[in-house]
Enzyme design. Sequence first.
Site, mmCIF file in Angstrom:
data_model
loop_
_atom_site.group_PDB
_atom_site.id
_atom_site.type_symbol
_atom_site.label_atom_id
_atom_site.label_comp_id
_atom_site.label_asym_id
_atom_site.label_seq_id
_atom_site.Cartn_x
_atom_site.Cartn_y
_atom_site.Cartn_z
ATOM 1 N N CYS A 57 -2.584 -73.130 -31.547
ATOM 2 C CA CYS A 57 -2.662 -72.448 -30.245
ATOM 3 C C CYS A 57 -2.322 -70.962 -30.335
ATOM 4 O O CYS A 57 -2.586 -70.207 -29.403
ATOM 5 C CB CYS A 57 -1.757 -73.135 -29.234
ATOM 6 S SG CYS A 57 -2.112 -74.883 -29.076
ATOM 7 N N HIS A 110 -0.419 -68.303 -23.696
ATOM 8 C CA HIS A 110 -1.171 -69.524 -24.017
ATOM 9 C C HIS A 110 -0.989 -70.492 -22.857
ATOM 10 O O HIS A 110 0.126 -70.706 -22.373
ATOM 11 C CB HIS A 110 -0.637 -70.115 -25.323
ATOM 12 C CG HIS A 110 -1.117 -71.499 -25.574
ATOM 13 N ND1 HIS A 110 -2.445 -71.859 -25.455
ATOM 14 C CD2 HIS A 110 -0.452 -72.634 -25.932
ATOM 15 C CE1 HIS A 110 -2.563 -73.135 -25.734
ATOM 16 N NE2 HIS A 110 -1.380 -73.631 -26.012
ATOM 17 N N ASN A 116 -4.976 -77.401 -21.519
ATOM 18 C CA ASN A 116 -4.615 -76.650 -22.727
ATOM 19 C C ASN A 116 -5.811 -76.670 -23.684
ATOM 20 O O ASN A 116 -6.149 -77.715 -24.235
ATOM 21 C CB ASN A 116 -3.384 -77.319 -23.361
ATOM 22 C CG ASN A 116 -2.913 -76.632 -24.632
ATOM 23 O OD1 ASN A 116 -3.610 -75.799 -25.196
ATOM 24 N ND2 ASN A 116 -1.733 -77.004 -25.074
HETATM 25 O O1 UT7 Z 1 -0.321 -76.095 -27.095
HETATM 26 C C1 UT7 Z 1 0.866 -76.064 -27.820
HETATM 27 C C2 UT7 Z 1 2.006 -76.002 -26.970
HETATM 28 N N1 UT7 Z 1 2.240 -77.266 -26.289
HETATM 29 C C3 UT7 Z 1 3.084 -77.275 -25.302
HETATM 30 O O2 UT7 Z 1 3.573 -76.231 -24.946
HETATM 31 C C4 UT7 Z 1 3.510 -78.584 -24.689
HETATM 32 C C5 UT7 Z 1 4.988 -78.554 -24.437
HETATM 33 N N2 UT7 Z 1 5.532 -79.726 -23.784
HETATM 34 C C6 UT7 Z 1 5.239 -80.018 -22.513
HETATM 35 O O3 UT7 Z 1 4.456 -79.344 -21.891
HETATM 36 C C7 UT7 Z 1 5.975 -81.176 -21.850
HETATM 37 O O4 UT7 Z 1 7.024 -81.608 -22.692
HETATM 38 C C8 UT7 Z 1 5.051 -82.370 -21.506
HETATM 39 C C9 UT7 Z 1 4.115 -81.993 -20.358
HETATM 40 C C10 UT7 Z 1 4.263 -82.781 -22.724
HETATM 41 C C11 UT7 Z 1 5.891 -83.586 -21.043
HETATM 42 O O5 UT7 Z 1 6.736 -83.227 -19.973
HETATM 43 P P1 UT7 Z 1 8.270 -83.686 -19.979
HETATM 44 O O6 UT7 Z 1 8.844 -83.242 -18.714
HETATM 45 O O7 UT7 Z 1 8.879 -83.146 -21.254
HETATM 46 O O8 UT7 Z 1 8.160 -85.250 -19.973
HETATM 47 P P2 UT7 Z 1 8.712 -86.304 -21.067
HETATM 48 O O9 UT7 Z 1 7.941 -86.206 -22.331
HETATM 49 O O10 UT7 Z 1 10.183 -86.163 -21.137
HETATM 50 O O11 UT7 Z 1 8.369 -87.677 -20.382
HETATM 51 C C12 UT7 Z 1 9.030 -88.096 -19.178
HETATM 52 C C13 UT7 Z 1 8.553 -89.472 -18.813
HETATM 53 C C14 UT7 Z 1 8.658 -90.482 -19.948
HETATM 54 O O12 UT7 Z 1 9.052 -91.705 -19.385
HETATM 55 P P3 UT7 Z 1 10.584 -92.195 -19.480
HETATM 56 O O13 UT7 Z 1 10.892 -92.247 -20.941
HETATM 57 O O14 UT7 Z 1 11.373 -91.139 -18.756
HETATM 58 O O15 UT7 Z 1 10.544 -93.516 -18.815
HETATM 59 C C15 UT7 Z 1 7.249 -90.598 -20.453
HETATM 60 O O16 UT7 Z 1 6.986 -91.860 -21.024
HETATM 61 O O17 UT7 Z 1 7.169 -89.429 -18.454
HETATM 62 C C16 UT7 Z 1 6.461 -90.428 -19.187
HETATM 63 N N3 UT7 Z 1 5.088 -89.959 -19.392
HETATM 64 C C17 UT7 Z 1 4.109 -90.103 -18.490
HETATM 65 N N4 UT7 Z 1 4.084 -90.696 -17.287
HETATM 66 C C18 UT7 Z 1 2.936 -90.669 -16.605
HETATM 67 C C19 UT7 Z 1 4.600 -89.260 -20.455
HETATM 68 N N5 UT7 Z 1 3.296 -88.974 -20.256
HETATM 69 C C20 UT7 Z 1 2.976 -89.475 -19.033
HETATM 70 C C21 UT7 Z 1 1.798 -89.493 -18.266
HETATM 71 N N6 UT7 Z 1 1.809 -90.086 -17.058
HETATM 72 N N7 UT7 Z 1 0.652 -88.903 -18.694
#
Ligand code: UT7
Length: 328
Positions: A122, A255, A285
């Site tokens: 990215c 980005h 993204n």
């Molecule tokens: O391009 C390179 C750069 N990439 C980035 O910058 C990405 C950086 N990271 C992010 O943008 C965020 O970390 C995400 C958008 C990927 C995730 O957001 P988050 O607030 O960090 O969520 P999380 O991974 O902590 O997940 C929270 C909950 C989990 O459930 P539990 O364990 O709390 O029960 C996940 O299983 O959300 C769940 N979850 C979803 N639920 C519904 C994960 N994906 C989904 C989904 N729909 N698509």
Amino acid sequence: MTIYAKITGTGSVLPERRISNDELAKEMATRGIETSDEWIVTRSGISFRHFTDDKTKTSDLAAEASRRALQAAGLDAQQVDLIILATSTPDCLGGFPSTACIMQEKLGITNQCAAFDIQAVCSGFVYAVSVADKFIRAGMYKNVLVIGAEIFSRILDFNDRGTCVLFGDGAGAVVLSASETPGVLASAQHADGRHRSILCVPGNVANGAIQGQAFLHMDGQAVFKLAVTVLDKVAHEVLDAAGMQTDQVDWVIPHQANIRIMQGTMKKLALPMEKLIVTVDQHGNTSAASIPLAMDAAVRDGRIKPGHTVMIEGVGGGFTWGAALLTM
Ligand code: UT7
């Protein structure tokens, strides 16, 4: 006389197929995977993404974005004397021939100009702008096509809800040309391979078969934390290098990965959200393509005007990151 590298044209393209969060959620539900528009918007700021059909290649998207950038620059394709293409989803396995070479042929460029790909995920577009800037400043090339082009839908595991809802396909391009007036004011790039496993496609090819996992893998929270820290640092690095203050920046084009990371960066820089160019809601993204796609949108709708100071910032797998400060 100092030679600068200045953006003289921008162009971009998105595949026709536009998928809403609801459509994606409905499709995933048929495979028993739960997600929702509400979760995707709240966590990432994404509402739509574009996916290509099966036949389109990364070089096709790159070629179309390039045609539009060349037209905006008023340049004939034969006048291009270097092509730098940033992609993590090249046309060919192993990355060769480079997508840049394939695209050169598709653009009908027969002047034998140099063409190569850059792999910094990215951050690829920011890296590519910096490399182009160095070639132009050194007096080697006059007109450089710099492209970010991706078909990330091909490396997404649609059974992994933590990643498949976040990415999209597209391409953006700029023409950087030698100029007597300032263009690229400063740039910086960094990498830290110790964090390579938090965002990667871990598989490889041996004996004609894929070994290991061929899908994108991401530890979202680890990427998030690292991104917020390094983006702020590198923003100050390029401002210092250019001898400028944050309030001299007219637009920030980070980005486009997550609206929360982008807003966090603006807050740390003490810049108003009105100066932030956002397309992540519409494009998702698109990795190396996200910055030139956002730049082209803002140039074409008249927000970015000649003379404006623009900061671009990228962060991605590797782990890589970088920024550049430009006068448009
Ligand atoms: O391009 C390179 C750069 N990439 C980035 O910058 C990405 C950086 N990271 C992010 O943008 C965020 O970390 C995400 C958008 C990927 C995730 O957001 P988050 O607030 O960090 O969520 P999380 O991974 O902590 O997940 C929270 C909950 C989990 O459930 P539990 O364990 O709390 O029960 C996940 O299983 O959300 C769940 N979850 C979803 N639920 C519904 C994960 N994906 C989904 C989904 N729909 N698509």
